[in-house]
Design an enzyme around this catalytic site. Structure first.
Site, PDB file in Angstrom:
ATOM      1  CB  SER A   1      -0.873  -0.001   1.254  1.00 34.68           C
ATOM      2  OG  SER A   1      -1.548   1.232   1.413  1.00 34.68           O
TER       3      SER A   1
ATOM      4  CE1 TYR B   1      -4.209  -2.181   5.097  1.00 37.73           C
ATOM      5  CE2 TYR B   1      -3.360  -0.054   4.381  1.00 37.73           C
ATOM      6  CZ  TYR B   1      -3.852  -1.307   4.077  1.00 37.73           C
ATOM      7  OH  TYR B   1      -3.982  -1.698   2.766  1.00 37.73           O
TER       8      TYR B   1
ATOM      9  CE  LYS C   1      -1.411  -3.906   3.252  1.00 37.32           C
ATOM     10  NZ  LYS C   1      -1.481  -5.123   2.423  1.00 37.32           N
TER      11      LYS C   1
END
EC number: 1.1.1.162
Length: 197
Positions: A89, A102, A106
């Site tokens: 991402s 998150y 990533k």
């Protein structure tokens, strides 16, 4: 499955290492792998829970490592070249509010992919990441359905829109193909220019 009769879908909990190992090991042989499973537990940093942290790392990082180990061992045993693409991402490279967990998973995935590329390269296995902006999947729509929240993000994307699924799929297909035969350890950013803004 109806669109691709030669494909046999496996439905399993990737956080369950034993079940994943049994299912994936029985499904080979492999030449290509795309690690795309992910969860997005969005919470402010001060409110992050242990459950959200563990679930996110289990799916977004640990499962990638484990499935890739199983597949790479099979590729090496077969003596065939292969390609692995891990879907990361833009959040691996830019801090986003309420994305502490998150972003961390990533970022870890990007580095894991580089180490995989280094160690699997001598076996002719290439490993790269695709790093998209928000993609209009079910998860993307859920997390970015608030017009005020999405407008703030879209205003930072020079192309003025979120990615569609095909934008990511086409990038993955390129990295799996022989057209990227000298590309490994790289991140292909599919963000409409977000990271340069």
């Amino acid at each position: 499955a109806p669109q691709c009769p030669g494909i046999e879908p496996l439905c399993l909990d990737l956080a369950d290492w034993e079940a994943a190992e049994a299912a994936v090991a029985a499904a080979g042989p492999f030449e290509l792998l795309v690690n795309n499973a992910a969860v997005a537990e969005l919470e402010p940093f001060l409110a992050v829970t242990r459950a959200a942290l563990e679930r996110s790392f289990d799916v977004n990082l640990h499962a990638v490592l484990h499935v890739s180990q199983i597949v790479a061992r099979q590729m090496i045993a077969q003596g065939v070249p292969g390609a692995i693409v891990n879907v990361s991402s833009q959040a691996s490279q830019r801090a986003l509010r309420d994305h502490a967990v998150y972003c961390s998973t990533k970022s870890a995935l990007d580095m894991l992919s580089k180490v995989m590329a280094l160690e699997l390269g001598p076996h002719k296995i290439r490993v790269n990441t695709v790093n998209p902006t928000v993609v209009m999947t079910d998860m993307g729509r859920i997390n970015w359905s608030d017009p005020q929240k999405s407008a703030a993000m879209i205003n930072r994307i020079p192309l003025g829109k979120f990615a569609e699924v095909d934008d990511v799929v086409n990038s993955i297909l390129f990295l799996l193909s022989d057209k990227s035969a000298m590309t490994t350890g790289s991140s292909l950013v599919v963000d409409g220019g977000f990271l340069v803004s």
